[in-house]
Design a protein around this motif. Structure first.
Motif, PDB file in Angstrom:
ATOM      1  N   ARG A 540       0.923  -1.434  -0.257  1.00  0.00           N
ATOM      2  CA  ARG A 540      -0.367   0.084  -0.489  1.00  0.00           C
ATOM      3  C   ARG A 540       0.612   1.240  -0.217  1.00  0.00           C
ATOM      4  O   ARG A 540       0.182   2.413   0.385  1.00  0.00           O
ATOM      5  CB  ARG A 540      -1.157  -0.436   1.009  1.00  0.00           C
ATOM      6  N   ARG A 590      -5.319   3.361   6.952  1.00  0.00           N
ATOM      7  CA  ARG A 590      -5.182   2.343   5.934  1.00  0.00           C
ATOM      8  C   ARG A 590      -3.976   1.755   5.822  1.00  0.00           C
ATOM      9  O   ARG A 590      -3.757   0.885   5.355  1.00  0.00           O
ATOM     10  CB  ARG A 590      -4.645   4.015   4.373  1.00  0.00           C
ATOM     11  N   TYR A 591      -3.034   2.118   7.484  1.00  0.00           N
ATOM     12  CA  TYR A 591      -2.466   1.037   7.290  1.00  0.00           C
ATOM     13  C   TYR A 591      -2.281   0.300   8.666  1.00  0.00           C
ATOM     14  O   TYR A 591      -1.227  -0.373   9.147  1.00  0.00           O
ATOM     15  CB  TYR A 591      -0.821   2.026   6.931  1.00  0.00           C
TER      16      TYR A 591
END
Length: 607
Positions: A540, A590-591
């Protein structure tokens, strides 16, 4: 008239019989005192392979004496030859050489019955161990004296056109300084200092038996000083101070000389003390087999030949093994061997990549393996305020232990300390490593100074800024730098540094880093989930320089209860927040672990 000197003797190689001789006061054609070999002295029946090339005059004399019947097969020592009459030679060395059939320093090899060498009975200025010198003569006021005077006439000289008459051998440095200050008063002070050093070395330190070298037409010529210094009239002022020398008949190609010898020969003075590399000079033109044979022959103590063999010990970097690759969890031992080969070829390399990719750990472990232990490895860390004075040498305040006064004294930095250690006798075949962590965080041109030149030209020397010493990087000194690419500073590395170092990338997208965590988890007997999570995380992150290395997840604390979540929250997410500073977006979404785990969970499809 009886000789004022005692009788001398020399033992032939391999425990052979003893020859006898006498030092004469009369001087030979080369300026040395003559030496008489007594009738009935034994002569070695053969010569070593290098003898005709290295000592042609002595070899030719020996052969002529045999052809003339003055040296004949011996009846007293079967298998040997012997002299049937007294033979007067031009020097003690040539007298010894016709008996032993090899090059010989007669000033040391001829001894009294109680073991005192001939040199002990000469003038006081000739005491002490023999030295090796470089005297430049290929461009003296535009003339190549080596080809024009030195080799044809067996001489070596120093230009002293302004020096007053009457300067004698053995003059003190203080007296010589007075003469130079008066006779060369229009010359710059720094040049006068150098003239004093060179004149004093030529007149008072150099002595018979010393080795002298010079360079001409790309060749190194080697000879032996055979007599004292004299001051002569020289119309052009190019060769006023002279000494007799017996030169070898061949020159040695400069480009083929050992690197350490080339370093010393590159020092830009007209007269240089080469004693620290004397063994390398003594070995020119002689094979290992010949040296080993002579070392064990019983002629002399064999120490000179052994010193040459020790100096010739090859520097080696061992090949990485499967065991090392397994210890470091490297995917393929061939990758380690390629790193080793780059170090061998260039002697400097940089490991670069994002944080947590194991750059420093790999550098240390590889250096310890290649050098044979941590004692030969030193680590320094660069930072923006790091300077040449910290890295190499500079003046620093130090307290005198007796007076308690503080004064600025020249102090060695880590590179100078390691270089001095690597260049010690006995260490020259042992690799030494300097690890520079975060090498790109300092101003490299400022930190390295004139040493930048030496990183590329390892066979050269430079004059140091503070101490004024002539310095070269030892051939057995290797440098490994580490560089963090996340701060973009690798883009600022200039072409000069890129030319001097090989660069090896350690990145989560490439082996050996990409599979490192998975191999570690397997070795530790743990579940592969952290490796899967790291792979999804890095997939990502679009910029490869910002991807996260496996080292964050290769610590025991990660695998205690709640350790993985704690590591992700306190180390990895803050790192990613810094990367995305100023951007819109939810870092956790997101992470975060929940998001990554969801990506790992297979989704069911409805029909």
């Amino acid at each position: 008239m009886p000789s004022p000197y005692p009788k001398f003797q020399i033992r032939l190689p391999h425990g052979g019989p003893i020859g006898h001789g006498l030092l004469l006061e009369e001087k030979g054609t080369n300026g040395s005192q003559k030496f008489m070999v007594r009738a009935g002295s034994p002569v070695r029946p053969e010569v070593v392979p290098s003898f005709p090339m290295r000592m042609p005059a002595s070899h030719n004399l020996r052969q002529r004496l045999i052809d003339e019947g003055r040296i004949v097969p011996s009846t007293a020592w079967p298998g040997y030859l012997e002299t049937i009459e007294d033979i007067v030679c031009n020097s003690p060395s040539s007298a010894a050489e016709i008996l032993v059939g090899r090059s010989s320093n007669g000033w040391l090899d001829w001894k009294t019955a109680d073991g005192h060498p001939l040199s002990d009975f000469l003038t006081a200025s000739w005491y002490g161990p023999n030295r090796t010198w470089l005297v430049r003569g290929s461009n003296v006021s535009g003339v190549d004296l080596v080809q024009r005077l030195w080799l044809p006439e067996n001489r070596v000289s120093v230009a002293a056109g302004r020096m007053r008459d009457g300067v004698e051998q053995g003059i003190s440095k203080d007296q010589l300084r007075v003469f130079v200050d008066e006779d060369y008063e229009t010359v710059a002070y720094s040049q006068r200092i150098q003239l004093v050093e060179e004149f004093h070395a030529f007149l008072s330190k150099m002595k018979p038996g010393d080795t002298v070298c010079t360079i001409s037409n790309g060749l190194l010529y080697v000879g032996e000083v055979t007599g004292g210094a004299e001051q002569v009239a020289s119309e052009d002022g190019r060769s006023n101070l002279r000494r007799p020398v017996e030169w070898q008949s061949v020159g040695y190609a400069y480009d083929d000389l050992p690197e350490e010898l080339q370093q010393k020969l590159s020092i830009q003075h007209d007269l240089v003390d080469l004693t620290s590399v004397a063994a390398l000079v003594a070995g020119l033109g002689r094979s290992d087999e010949e040296l080993a044979e002579e070392a064990g022959s019983g002629a002399g103590d064999g120490s000179a030949e052994l010193a040459v063999l020790v100096a010739r010990r090859e520097l080696e970097l061992p090949q990485p093994t499967e065991e090392l690759a397994s210890e470091l969890l490297v995917h393929d031992v061939e990758w380690l061997r390629e790193v080793r080969d780059l170090l061998w070829d260039d002697r400097q390399l940089v490991l670069y990549g994002p944080p947590g990719t194991g750059k420093t750990f790999l550098a240390l472990k590889l250096a310890e393996f290649l050098s044979g232990g941590p004692e030969q490895v030193k680590l320094v860390q660069f930072h923006p305020s790091y300077a040449y004075e910290d890295f190499f040498e500079g003046f620093r305040p130090q307290e005198d232990p007796q007076t308690r006064e503080v004064a600025f004294r020249l102090t060695a930095g880590p590179l100078r300390e390691l270089a001095d250690l690597a260049s010690r006798e006995g260490n020259r075949h042992v690799p030494h490593f300097l690890i520079i962590d975060e090498i790109n965080r300092a101003n490299l041109a400022k930190v390295f100074g004139e040493l930048y030149f030496l990183l590329e030209y390892r066979n050269k020397s430079v004059r140091l800024t503070y101490s004024g010493d002539d310095f070269a990087l030892p051939p057995n000194l290797f440098v490994i730098g580490t560089m963090n690419t996340a701060d973009r500073s690798i883009a600022l590395v200039d072409a000069a540094m890129r030319r001097r170092f090989s660069f090896i990338e350690l990145s989560p997208r490439l082996e050996p880093t990409s599979g490192l965590l998975r191999r570690w988890l397997e070795r530790e007997g743990r579940d592969a989930e952290p490796a899967d999570l790291l792979d999804v995380l890095n997939s990502r992150i679009t910029d490869p320089d910002f991807r996260v290395g496996p080292s964050y997840l290769m610590k025991k604390g990660v695998y205690r209860d709640g350790g993985l979540e704690r590591t992700w929250r306190t180390k990895i997410l803050p790192l990613l927040e810094e990367y995305h500073y100023g951007e819109d977006g939810n870092i956790e979404q997101r992470y975060g672990l929940s998001s990554l785990r969801a990506a790992l969970t297979p989704t069911s499809s409805s029909t």
